[in-house]
Design a protein around this motif. Structure first.
Motif: not given
Ligand SMILES: [Zn+2]
Lengths: 344, 809
Positions: A264-269, A271-277
């Motif tokens: 799971s993406c740490k940046v957005c926890d 939720k979805g962000c640019s790092v995890c596209k």
């Molecule tokens: Zn993310």
């Protein structure tokens, strides 16, 4: 005589009190208590006293001696203390001046990542194995269920030296070598870190040389859920206890079933962000259950033994963990880059 | 593979799933969806309009003045497109419309005349230029006559469609077709698949045998070849819906015949090829290996020179197509084509792959043949194309198929059972769970209690083993539903080997000594592979190991020394104003004694360091100090001291090194590397200031390492220190004198250190003074002064005799 002694005591104590140096105190000690000192002089006259008077005067004399001695000691200690304090005061330095510099070296970020992963798996009972970087076609491909003419072993993707020798394209040949060494008999757990090479043009996300770590566990009754549990432990230790993992079906010639693992993406926890596209997940590694043909070629009977394998890229992990945005940073060795991470 | 959401809906009920939700489900089940893109950005207020009249603008040659009926109203529009004409149905952006790129349409005056809207091209409606048919690339789009005036265009032109970009891996050839994706999505959603219509009304008046025969000379490369005959086709644009789907799937529409073959290729995953029958050149199809140096001009106009590795379709005389890869130019379907010869064949994957590699021609067709097509779908695809040619090209399909057929169409059988599956997955599935998964996959099976005999459909050529079925069951069951467990096998002790520990310790030591670790490339160029090779390596390496096909001159050879790349790194940093550096790297060099490599080279672990610039910075109580020979030597000495390995240094000349400032390092008379200053010429060439390096063979160092040192008692008896200063000739080496002191002083002299060097005033010309401190100690007794004095005098005498030295008073 009694009066004489008391006068002597009073006189001595007064002198002691007035003294400011240790040297003077020593003089006083000699003047009163020394062999030729006043007290000794007075006591010398004791012989003239009567038998009854002697012990009385003797006792008074002792009192006088004790009083002078005590006063001397106390004063000495006081003066010594004062002298020490003065000395320490004089010795005071500027603690804000810098210390003598020590030359600071340190490890490369990738070494740190690799060691962290090594230590993590050593803790789970894995041994660390290494293998040659110039590999035979057999170990790099054939023993891994990639026979000649297999689409995944395109000549265009590898650095061949001769028809039979090439720069290894992954660390998987170490898996094949380990199985052969254990002769199809011994259960084992191992990881193999090392350099690998592919025909890629170097850019922000590709490097013709990079690092890989693979793991392999072969035993009776190895389950796919064991792979999931192991990878979950790894991911939580490496990326934080609050990370979730997700396995997705994938394809590798040397595993079946095959998986790809996302965290799971740490940046957005998630939720979805640019790092995890926007997906909330980030791909970390690939793996799966060892393909029966690979076990067989390694000398293990796939009816009796099963196993799991996984592989990951320390560069990618470093990029995700520390936000490094260009893979070329690892090989340019700019001192300003290296210094940012040597404590990692 | 680009999958149109709207097209997919024709085969599977997608319910209320948005394209993004569907993409997430497909990804989780095993085919990664890399992205969801829309055919066009949203536009509003664009409708079908009828051009009632079209005249030249009175004041502008290139503009037309059109009166357009858009249903509720009539609009006067000035249009610059060259292909606009009276009687067309066109896409009209009405005033107030918003086109992609947030382009707002307003009433304007052009050369004095009012224009109330815009007639649009496909590009203006947001369709990617590369998919737009070439004949209307510069013009407006014209709808077929049946389009309804006033109807919004986004649905008509499929502008609202979403396209899923699937990353199909090598094993899932089935997912290179809409039907394959339909089966996959149907399994995920537990829905049935609606199959397309293949039933075609044929012309019974003739049979295909009247027109063509098929002969295959290389059956192993082409086990099935089918030819269909379609007469009297009319070449025109394909129906709008087909053009829409092709564009969504990334294929530019051309004409109805070509579009239909492409459409069926996408739908069935089966490549087809249409020949112009009248230009085929014979009534006989012969499939064979190409002859050496035979030529064929392919559709792209290029002449291809063939070899017998290539399979070709011929007319019995000469090649007309490169099998499975590309058709020939001469028999291409063109605007005047009326009779079509349609090929549906099964070509060997490896042959196609080889041809693709050789010619560099990768096409939608070759990609599918390379991965393997479904043997049971070849004929069906041919029939489907015939039906569409009949419907949309007005063709008459002649009865029968001219065939060569030795294709194996049998289904693979795989045995699975519930306990085995659960054991391997760590799950607790029931037999019913597994049965329902097989049903969702639409795999036929026979069930006997908890045992299944699975007949795998031929579209899934990737499934042949129990493990393949295990994956199918696991992925439909859901990897998310697998439990988390840890191995239950007997515990093993993991850990590092002695060598691995040593590597870490050596790194820690040099890092503690102030060096920063680097990682550089193993592949290097011709200049660097010859540089700074340690003498013992130079004597054992034949020639450097070279790549057969390097990507660039920069990465051609495997390194024979770490140093050249380390120096490049110093230069790189220097160019960025980073001038004070101490770097090291631990890694392999590659030594082969063979000129023609037949064995793996020896991979030797070495550690190399390069230092330059200021080593100690000027500080309030410390002088600034540049790196010199002795800084590097100190680090190397420290390392050997740490490892407790005795080592000697002797002056030597090494290529690329300063001739007076270089020493080889020896362990037990074996050279293990060297230290010193770079040759000033090389320094200059690399734009470096004074630079010092070391390079050590860790294989030899580790071999000399005593892994478990035995305990030596700490000396109990007092030691006696004595100092001696000798006046020596300048060219005498301090180390040589030290060696004599050690030899003569043994066993009483425990340790000899050099603590001072003086040359200058008060000394004779050509002389220097070196001061040694000697430590006397006996393990079992207290030494007497006389014993020490006697040894001391012997040492003085020996040094005097050997070096003509005298004691400085
Ligand atoms: Zn993310």
């Amino acid at each position: 005589m009694k009066e004489q002694l008391e006068a002597l005591q009073a006189d001595a104590l007064q002198r002691i009190a007035a003294t400011e140096t240790i040297r003077e105190l020593q003089d006083i000690k000699v003047a009163y208590l020394g062999k030729k000192g006043s007290l000794t002089g007075v006591l010398r006259g004791m012989g003239k006293l009567s038998k009854e008077e002697r012990p009385v005067v003797g006792e008074i004399a002792n009192h006088v001696r004790t009083a002078i001695t005590t006063a001397l000691e106390e004063k000495t200690e006081k003066l010594e203390q004062a002298e020490l304090e003065k000395q320490l005061e004089e010795e005071t330095i500027d603690v804000t001046l810098p210390g003598r510099p020590v030359k600071v070296g340190g490890p490369h970020l990738l070494t740190n990542i690799v060691q962290e992963i090594e230590d993590l798996f050593i803790g789970m009972g894995y041994e660390v194995r290494e293998g040659p970087e110039v590999e035979t076609d057999y170990f790099n491909f054939e023993a891994l269920n990639l026979p000649k003419n297999h689409p995944a072993r395109d000549m265009q993707d590898s650095f061949y030296i001769t028809n039979e020798l090439l720069l290894r394209t992954h660390t998987s040949p170490v898996q094949a070598r380990t199985m052969q060494e254990y002769n199809g008999e011994k259960p084992f757990k191992m990881i193999c870190p090392g350099k690998v090479y592919r025909r890629d043009t170097d850019d922000a996300t590709h490097s013709h040389q990079f690092t890989q770590i693979e793991g392999l566990y072969v035993d009776k009754n190895v389950r796919m859920s064991d792979l999931k549990g192991t990878l979950d432990k790894f991911a939580k230790k490496m990326f934080g206890e609050d990370r979730e993992i997700r396995l997705r079906p994938s394809f590798f010639p040397f595993t079946e079933p095959s998986v790809e693992m996302d965290i799971s993406c740490k940046v957005c926890d998630g939720k979805g962000c640019s790092v995890c596209k926007g997906t909330g997940w980030i791909e970390i590694l690939g793996g799966g259950m060892v393909h029966p043909k690979v076990l067989e070629m390694g000398g293990y009977d796939p009816e009796v033994y099963s196993g799991f394998a996984f592989g990951m890229g320390p560069e990618r992990i470093a990029m995700l963990k520390y936000g490094v945005n260009d893979i070329r940073n690892f090989y340019a060795n700019d001192i300003r880059f290296l210094k940012q991470y040597h404590k990692a | 593979m680009l999958v149109s959401y709207n097209w997919l809906k024709k085969y599977v009920d997608l319910g209320n799933l948005t394209p993004e939700e569907l993409a997430a489900k497909i990804t989780k089940s095993g085919i990664e969806v890399e992205g969801v893109e829309y055919v066009a950005e949203k536009s509003t207020n664009v409708v079908v309009g009828y051009v009632e009249s079209c005249e030249k603008h009175p004041d502008a040659d290139k503009l037309n003045l059109c009166q357009v009926d858009v249903g509720e109203e009539k609009l006067q529009i000035i249009c610059g497109a060259p292909n606009v004409a009276q009687g067309q149905k066109v896409a009209v952006a009405k005033p107030g419309a918003v086109l992609p790129g947030n382009f707002k349409i307003k009433k304007v005056k052009l050369r004095g005349i009012e224009s109330n809207g815009m007639i649009c091209s496909l590009k203006e409606l947001g369709i990617e230029e590369k998919y737009i048919p070439t004949d209307i690339a510069d013009g407006i789009f014209v709808f077929p006559e049946e389009a309804t005036v006033g109807e919004p265009v986004d649905e008509l032109l499929n502008l609202n469609d979403a396209v899923l970009e699937l990353d199909v891996l090598a094993n899932r050839a089935d997912a290179l077709s809409m039907l394959g994706i339909a089966y996959e999505v149907a399994a995920i959603l537990d829905q049935p698949v609606k199959l397309p219509d293949e039933a075609v009304q044929v012309e019974e008046s003739a049979t295909v045998a009247n027109y063509v025969s098929v002969e295959v000379e290389a059956a192993e490369l082409n086990p099935y070849y089918g030819a269909f005959m379609i007469k009297d086709v009319e070449i025109k644009p394909s129906p709008l819906w087909m053009r829409n789907y092709l564009m969504a799937a990334g294929i530019r529409p051309i004409n109805n015949v070509v579009d239909i073959t492409n459409y069926v290729l996408l739908e069935y995953g089966q490549p087809l090829h249409a020949f112009d029958y009248d230009r085929f050149g014979s009534e006989k199809i012969v499939v064979r290996r190409a002859k050496h140096d035979e030529t064929l001009t392919t559709l792209d106009g290029q002449e291809r020179i063939l070899t017998d590795e290539n399979l070709v379709i011929t007319n019995g005389k000469e090649p007309v197509a490169l099998a499975g890869v590309m058709g020939g130019l001469d028999s291409e379907v063109a605007s005047e084509t009326t009779n079509v010869l349609l090929e549906a064949a099964y070509f060997d994957a490896i042959t196609v792959r080889k041809t693709v590699k050789q010619t560099g021609l990768r096409s939608e067709s070759s990609t599918r043949f390379e991965k393997g097509v479904d043997p049971n779908r070849v004929r069906k695809a041919g029939a489907r194309a015939c039906l569409l040619l009949q419907q949309y090209a007005g063709g008459k399909v002649i009865a029968g198929t001219a065939e060569f057929d030795r294709l194996d169409r049998t289904e693979k059988v795989v045995e699975i059972d519930t306990p085995h599956i659960n054991n391997r997955l760590g799950t607790e599935m029931t037999t019913d769970d597994i049965a329902s998964i097989l049903k969702r996959l639409q795999f036929d099976y026979k069930q006997d209690d908890d045992h299944f005999t699975v007949h795998v459909p031929t579209r899934r050529g990737d499934i042949t083993l129990f493990e393949d079925m295990l994956e199918e069951v696991a992925r439909i069951y859901g990897y998310d539903n697998l439990p988390f467990t840890l191995p239950e096998g007997a515990g093993q002790s993991g850990g590092l080997t002695v060598r691995q520990h040593l590597k870490r310790r050596v790194k820690n030591f040099v890092q503690g000594a102030g060096l920063m670790e680097t990682l550089t490339y193993s592949l290097t160029n011709e200049r660097d592979v010859k540089r700074l090779i340690s003498p013992e390596v130079a004597s054992s390496a034949a020639s450097p190991v070279a790549l057969a096909m390097p990507m660039s001159e920069d990465h051609k050879y495997l390194r024979l020394s770490i140093l050249p790349e380390l120096l490049n790194v110093l230069s790189y940093n220097r160019a960025r104003s980073q001038v004070n550096l101490g770097y090291y790297e631990m890694g392999s060099i590659f030594i082969s004694g063979q000129n023609e490599l037949s064995e793996q080279p020896d991979e030797q672990l070495r550690i190399s360091g390069a230092l330059t610039g200021i080593w100690s910075e000027q500080a309030w109580q410390q002088e600034k100090k540049e790196v010199d020979f002795y800084v590097v030597k100190g680090i190397v000495e420290g390392l050997f001291d740490f490892l407790q390995i005795p080592v000697t240094y002797s002056q030597t000349k090494v290529t690329d090194m300063h001739p007076g400032r270089c020493a080889v390092v020896k362990v037990a008379d074996k050279t293990v590397g060297f230290i010193g200053q770079l040759h000033p010429t090389l320094q200059k060439q690399l734009d470096l200031k004074e630079t010092y390096v070391f390079d050590l063979n860790l294989e030899e160092v580790f071999a000399a390492y005593d892994a478990v040192p035995s305990f030596t008692a700490i000396p109990k008896y007092p030691s006696i220190a004595r100092d001696i200063a000798f006046i020596l000739d300048k060219n005498v080496h301090a180390g040589d004198v030290k060696k004599v002191i050690e030899e003569v002083g043994a066993p009483l002299v425990n340790r000899v250190d050099i603590f001072d060097l003086y040359q200058g005033d008060n000394l004779e010309e050509g002389k220097k003074s070196i001061a040694y401190s000697l430590l006397y100690q006996h393990p079992e007794k207290t030494l007497k002064d006389e014993e020490v004095e006697e040894s001391y005098q012997k040492i003085i005498a020996a040094v005097n005799e050997k070096f003509n030295a005298y004691v400085r008073s």
